[in-house]
Motif scaffolding. Structure first.
Motif, short mmCIF file in Angstrom:
data_model
loop_
_atom_site.label_atom_id
_atom_site.label_comp_id
_atom_site.label_asym_id
_atom_site.label_seq_id
_atom_site.Cartn_x
_atom_site.Cartn_y
_atom_site.Cartn_z
N PHE A 259 0.82 -1.21 0.00
CA PHE A 259 0.00 0.00 0.00
C PHE A 259 0.85 1.27 0.00
O PHE A 259 0.34 2.36 -0.22
CB PHE A 259 -0.94 0.00 1.21
CG PHE A 259 -0.26 0.32 2.52
CD1 PHE A 259 -0.24 1.62 3.00
CD2 PHE A 259 0.38 -0.67 3.25
CE1 PHE A 259 0.39 1.93 4.20
CE2 PHE A 259 1.01 -0.37 4.45
CZ PHE A 259 1.02 0.93 4.93
N PRO A 262 1.71 2.76 -5.52
CA PRO A 262 0.59 2.37 -6.38
C PRO A 262 0.74 0.90 -6.78
O PRO A 262 1.86 0.40 -6.96
CB PRO A 262 0.74 3.28 -7.61
CG PRO A 262 1.63 4.40 -7.16
CD PRO A 262 2.52 3.84 -6.11
N TYR A 289 -4.40 2.71 -7.60
CA TYR A 289 -4.62 2.11 -6.28
C TYR A 289 -5.92 1.30 -6.42
O TYR A 289 -5.99 0.40 -7.25
CB TYR A 289 -4.72 3.19 -5.22
CG TYR A 289 -3.40 3.91 -4.95
CD1 TYR A 289 -2.47 3.34 -4.09
CD2 TYR A 289 -3.12 5.13 -5.54
CE1 TYR A 289 -1.26 3.99 -3.82
CE2 TYR A 289 -1.92 5.79 -5.28
CZ TYR A 289 -1.00 5.22 -4.42
OH TYR A 289 0.19 5.86 -4.16
N ASN A 361 -3.12 6.63 1.08
CA ASN A 361 -3.08 6.19 -0.30
C ASN A 361 -4.45 6.20 -0.95
O ASN A 361 -4.65 5.56 -1.97
CB ASN A 361 -2.47 4.78 -0.39
CG ASN A 361 -3.38 3.75 0.24
OD1 ASN A 361 -4.08 4.04 1.21
ND2 ASN A 361 -3.39 2.53 -0.30
N ASN A 363 -7.56 7.38 -3.20
CA ASN A 363 -7.48 7.91 -4.54
C ASN A 363 -8.31 9.18 -4.71
O ASN A 363 -8.66 9.55 -5.81
CB ASN A 363 -7.94 6.84 -5.55
CG ASN A 363 -7.52 7.16 -6.96
OD1 ASN A 363 -6.43 7.68 -7.15
ND2 ASN A 363 -8.36 6.89 -7.92
#
Length: 421
Positions: A259, A262, A289, A361, A363
């Protein structure tokens, strides 16, 4: 009025006599050595046309004065009039095969006109008269290098050094060839990000291997990232294929099972050279992701002297609208493309630039406020085998989960690359 034939013949005869007298008056009548010295002074004072007229005038009476004809040819070569120079050099070489300086000047004229194959042929002919002459051999090696035959050039240089290990020109040429023959490189790059609050220091380390091919360069990377007390690895490939003269591409692909990166990243960009030392590019990046984020980018670059300026925008569309950011970069080159210092300033948030500095992370792209300043210095060892770099980044960035609040990020980067054949 009708003229008699006898009158017409008389007029024509008189005109012929006048032209003959004028032609005789145009013939050179003076001291050739004195006039030659005057012509040299004119040539070295940026009055080459006057100098050439004087030299041509002297040669009307002394056509075999080889020093004058050689100097005339040399001035033509300086002016880029290589065809005229070639004609004059051929004349003096034919009349004096044993004059090495004429051969050397003629070979240089061919190389300056980018007629490298002709330069090689002429060097081979000169070597029949002056076998194993170091200066002529190095001129041949230079022409071979220019037609992309560095191995053959290196063999010649090694032969010159075998006879005279202290030949300074050969030693300098060998160092240059060694650099061009190093098609491979391995390197390490380490980045440490220190946050003013909230987060512990984060690290990114990259091991890379690159190879220069006739079709462009290929760079493979193994990225190791440590953030949030977790470790992650990403494999990445960059390619720079040549398409046509002045046109090349950038292609990127990367995969990861963490994680911290990407899952997949990819991108492409076309670069085109323009007149006036300008270069433009346009392309995109994609970070996948759970969903895929597309980032559209491009650049406008300008080379001026030893300086390079570039402006690069980033446009990232998302549910919250269009996120924009931009980067202005300046480089000042020193000895070559591997020796320079650089500074840049960017505003706005882009996951392409900050993909290792974001706090999470997800999006969702939001219009974070961010400003970043970078100062870099890159240099090589004396033989250009090892390349080093040091960078410092200062970033003022809005916290995504606390809009309106900011932290500072202090980034320190060290890099090293070793080139080999």
């Amino acid at each position: 009025m009708i003229l008699k034939k006898s009158t017409i013949f008389s007029v024509l005869f008189a005109l012929t006599v006048v032209f003959q007298i004028q032609g005789q008056e145009k013939l050179y009548n003076g001291n050739p050595d004195t006039s030659f010295e005057t012509a040299r002074k004119l040539a070295f004072n940026d009055q080459r046309k006057q100098a050439q007229d004087t030299l041509v005038h002297i040669l009307t009476k002394y056509p075999n004065y080889s020093d004058i004809r050689t100097f005339l040819a040399t001035t033509y070569s300086w002016d880029g009039d290589y065809k005229k120079a070639r004609k004059e050099f051929a004349y003096v070489i034919k009349n004096d095969l044993k004059n090495k300086e004429n051969w050397i000047a003629a070979i240089k004229n061919e190389s300056w006109s980018n007629a490298y194959y002709e330069a090689i042929t002429m060097a081979d002919n000169a070597l029949k008269v002056f076998p194993d002459d170091a200066e002529i051999l190095l001129l041949k090696a230079s022409a071979l290098e220019n037609i992309k035959k560095p191995l053959e050039a290196s063999t010649i240089v090694e032969a010159v050094l075998a006879k005279n290990p202290e030949d300074s020109k050969a030693l300098a040429f060998k160092a240059s060839l060694d650099q061009s023959l190093r098609k491979n490189a391995i390197g390490l790059r380490s980045v440490v990000d220190v946050y003013s609050e909230v987060f512990d220091p984060m690290q990114l380390h990259t091991l890379n291997y690159s190879r220069l091919t006739p079709y462009g360069s290929i760079i493979t990377k193994l990225n190791f990232n440590r953030r949030f007390n977790e470790n992650g690895v990403q494999f990445e490939v960059d390619m720079y294929p040549k398409i046509a003269k002045g046109l090349y591409a950038y292609v990127n692909f990367g995969v990861a099972d963490s994680f911290l990166f990407p899952d997949i990243r990819y991108g492409a960009e076309l670069h085109q050279s323009l007149p006036y030392s300008l270069e433009v590019s346009a392309g995109f990046r994609a970070l996948q992701y759970d969903n895929t984020t597309l980032i559209y980018t491009g650049s406008l670059g300008w080379y001026t002297g030893n300086s390079y300026w570039s402006l690069r925008p980033y446009l990232t569309p998302g549910d919250g609208g269009l996120s924009t950011s931009g980067l202005l970069n300046y480089r000042r080159y020193r000895a070559n493309a591997d020796n320079y210092w650089s500074t840049s300033f960017s505003m706005g948030f882009s996951p392409e630039i900050y993909q290792f500095k974001v706090e999470n992370n997800e999006n969702t792209i939001i219009n974070l406020q961010s400003q970043r300043f970078n100062l870099s210095y890159f240099f090589t060892t004396h033989n250009n085998k090892n390349a080093w770099g040091a960078q410092f980044d200062l970033t003022h960035q809005e916290i995504s989960f606390d809009p309106g609040s900011y932290f500072w990020i202090y980034s320190f980067t060290l890099s090293w690359d070793m080139r080999f054949k």
